[in-house]
Design a protein around this motif. Structure first.
Motif, PDB file in Angstrom:
ATOM      1  N   HIS A  69       0.848  -1.211   0.000  1.00 27.38           N
ATOM      2  CA  HIS A  69       0.000   0.000   0.000  1.00 27.38           C
ATOM      3  C   HIS A  69       0.874   1.248   0.000  1.00 27.38           C
ATOM      4  N   LEU A  70       1.909   1.237   0.799  1.00 31.16           N
ATOM      5  CA  LEU A  70       2.797   2.401   0.880  1.00 31.16           C
ATOM      6  C   LEU A  70       3.507   2.640  -0.452  1.00 31.16           C
ATOM      7  N   LEU A  71       3.945   1.564  -1.081  1.00 30.34           N
ATOM      8  CA  LEU A  71       4.589   1.694  -2.390  1.00 30.34           C
ATOM      9  C   LEU A  71       3.640   2.355  -3.378  1.00 30.34           C
ATOM     10  N   ALA A  72       2.409   1.870  -3.359  1.00 36.67           N
ATOM     11  CA  ALA A  72       1.425   2.429  -4.287  1.00 36.67           C
ATOM     12  C   ALA A  72       1.166   3.903  -3.999  1.00 36.67           C
ATOM     13  N   LEU A  73       1.049   4.247  -2.735  1.00 35.16           N
ATOM     14  CA  LEU A  73       0.780   5.638  -2.354  1.00 35.16           C
ATOM     15  C   LEU A  73       1.958   6.560  -2.694  1.00 35.16           C
ATOM     16  N   HIS A  74       3.163   5.982  -2.740  1.00 30.15           N
ATOM     17  CA  HIS A  74       4.339   6.771  -3.117  1.00 30.15           C
ATOM     18  C   HIS A  74       4.569   6.755  -4.624  1.00 30.15           C
ATOM     19  N   GLY A  75       3.659   6.130  -5.347  1.00 29.52           N
ATOM     20  CA  GLY A  75       3.762   6.135  -6.802  1.00 29.52           C
ATOM     21  C   GLY A  75       4.816   5.193  -7.341  1.00 29.52           C
ATOM     22  N   GLU A  76       5.208   4.217  -6.554  1.00 26.14           N
ATOM     23  CA  GLU A  76       6.214   3.269  -7.015  1.00 26.14           C
ATOM     24  C   GLU A  76       5.526   2.175  -7.835  1.00 26.14           C
ATOM     25  N   PRO A  77       5.826   2.042  -9.117  1.00 25.65           N
ATOM     26  CA  PRO A  77       5.120   1.058  -9.944  1.00 25.65           C
ATOM     27  C   PRO A  77       5.597  -0.375  -9.717  1.00 25.65           C
ATOM     28  N   ASP A  78       6.843  -0.547  -9.290  1.00 22.60           N
ATOM     29  CA  ASP A  78       7.359  -1.906  -9.119  1.00 22.60           C
ATOM     30  C   ASP A  78       7.056  -2.430  -7.712  1.00 22.60           C
ATOM     31  N   ASN A  79       6.626  -3.646  -7.674  1.00 19.69           N
ATOM     32  CA  ASN A  79       6.360  -4.289  -6.375  1.00 19.69           C
ATOM     33  C   ASN A  79       7.147  -5.595  -6.322  1.00 19.69           C
ATOM     34  N   ASN A  80       8.321  -5.507  -5.743  1.00 22.86           N
ATOM     35  CA  ASN A  80       9.144  -6.705  -5.567  1.00 22.86           C
ATOM     36  C   ASN A  80       9.887  -6.588  -4.235  1.00 22.86           C
TER      37      ASN A  80
END
Lengths: 156, 243
Positions: A69-80
């Motif tokens: 969720h935090l990655l998404a909220l920070h606009g980070e497209p990669d999730n690994n």
């Protein structure tokens, strides 16, 4: 540990999450409790050691989903795993800054560390801890304060 | 007179000489000497005064028919000689205290039986040939009621409400956070093994647990004093019977 310092630390940590979301998604803090069993640990943890009248640590442990969720909220497209650990380091820096702000007058604060659950075996944390559940975006994280008397074996 | 003394027959007492002459009570006492009962118990069984049995035994001992044997502490304590019943307020030893209520030493068979059997023997010489019932070691039926000692600390019968204890600690603090941290400081001073042994792996500040482990109660009391300088509150105790 001074209660007012502790309140400041808790509140500014909650503010970090609050600023990332709309008002309807504000984090809520549950009833605090004491924990005497094996360390409370979800998928990741951001931790600082503290030393003063007692020695111990402060950490926030979160689920992988919350980090995503935090990655998404920070606009980070990669999730690994690499980006998730980057997000955890960001959270560790926030925690360290908050701890320094709240406790630096009476406590020494270590550099922050980011831990995965696989690191748990290498840790020795205080056997008793003070736990505050934080629920945010339907995920529950735990803000943990673990203290012990200074004469005991130093933590790693 | 020592009413706690226990006698046994010698070889001569087991097979008396055919020419031996004794008073009737001496024969009766000889038949009842069994290496088990003390003077008082034999007297009680025969329904005669202990002093008469004592005198008879002294006579038998002089003739080499019986001998006194060493007694165990438990044997000594069951004798009124070990007790002073005249003054209920008198100081007593632990043994006296434990046995103070027990006066119900009951021989396995009655004095009447014992008195009759020897008189029915065709020859008083054959003590060994007398009725087995007369000489079989009587199993003592000593009824000793269990009476627990009162603990000076009164901890054995009481337990502690952890919620009441936590509320007491928090009431000493100016706000909720201070109170909760104060509670945590107290519990931080207790070994977690001890808490887990009492099935306490976590504890909310609004949750009650009743604990009666004396070691845990002692650790809580010590930690409360050491961490916060507070005495243990009497209000935290609960009576186990009331639960």
């Amino acid at each position: 540990m001074d209660a007012s310092q502790f309140d400041i630390f808790r509140d500014i940590t909650l503010d970090y999450f609050a600023k990332l979301t709309h008002e309807k998604d504000l984090p809520t803090i549950g009833d605090a409790y004491m924990h005497f069993d094996s360390p409370l640990f979800l998928d990741y943890a951001s931790l600082v050691n503290i030393s003063g009248a007692y020695q111990g640590c402060l950490y926030i442990t979160t689920s992988r989903k919350l980090i995503e969720h935090l990655l998404a909220l920070h606009g980070e497209p990669d999730n690994n795993e690499e980006t998730r650990l980057d997000m955890c380091r960001e959270l560790s820096n926030v925690l360290s800054g908050n701890a320094s702000h709240a406790f630096s007058s009476t406590w020494q604060i270590s550099v922050p560390r980011t831990l995965r659950i696989t690191d748990l075996e290498t840790l020795r944390l205080p056997p008793s801890s003070f736990v505050m559940p934080i629920t945010w975006l339907k995920e529950t994280s735990y803000l943990v304060v673990g203290l012990e008397h200074r004469s005991e074996e130093p933590m790693r | 007179m020592n009413t706690a003394a226990i006698y046994r027959r010698t070889a001569s007492g087991d097979e008396p000489d055919v020419d031996l002459r004794l008073r009737a009570l001496e024969w009766t006492v000889l038949f009842n000497v069994d290496d088990q009962r003390n003077v008082n118990e034999i007297a009680s069984a025969l329904q005669v005064q202990s002093s008469h049995v004592w005198d008879a035994l002294a006579s038998l001992e002089r003739r080499g028919l019986v001998e006194e044997r060493a007694v165990l502490l438990s044997e000594f304590l069951r004798s009124p000689a070990a007790l002073d019943q005249s003054d209920p307020d008198a100081e007593r030893t632990l043994g006296e205290f434990l046995y103070r209520e027990d006066r119900s030493i009951k021989p396995a068979y009655t004095a009447a039986n014992e008195l009759e059997q020897p008189s029915k023997q065709s020859s008083p010489m054959s003590v060994r040939n007398a009725s087995p019932a007369a000489f079989a070691p009587p199993p003592l039926q000593v009824s000793i009621p269990f009476e627990p000692l009162e603990s000076p600390l009164e901890m054995k019968s009481r337990a502690v409400s952890l919620l009441t204890l936590m509320q007491y600690i928090m009431s000493q603090s100016r706000d909720q956070t201070s109170g909760q941290l104060a509670v945590y400081r107290v519990f931080m001073g207790i070994k977690t093994d001890l808490l887990r042994r009492n099935n306490i792996t976590s504890l909310r500040f609004t949750e009650d647990r009743i604990v009666d482990d004396p070691e845990l109660l002692s650790a809580l009391e010590a930690s409360l004093q050491r961490s916060l300088g507070l005495p243990f509150p009497e209000s935290a105790y609960v009576e186990l019977d009331a639960l």
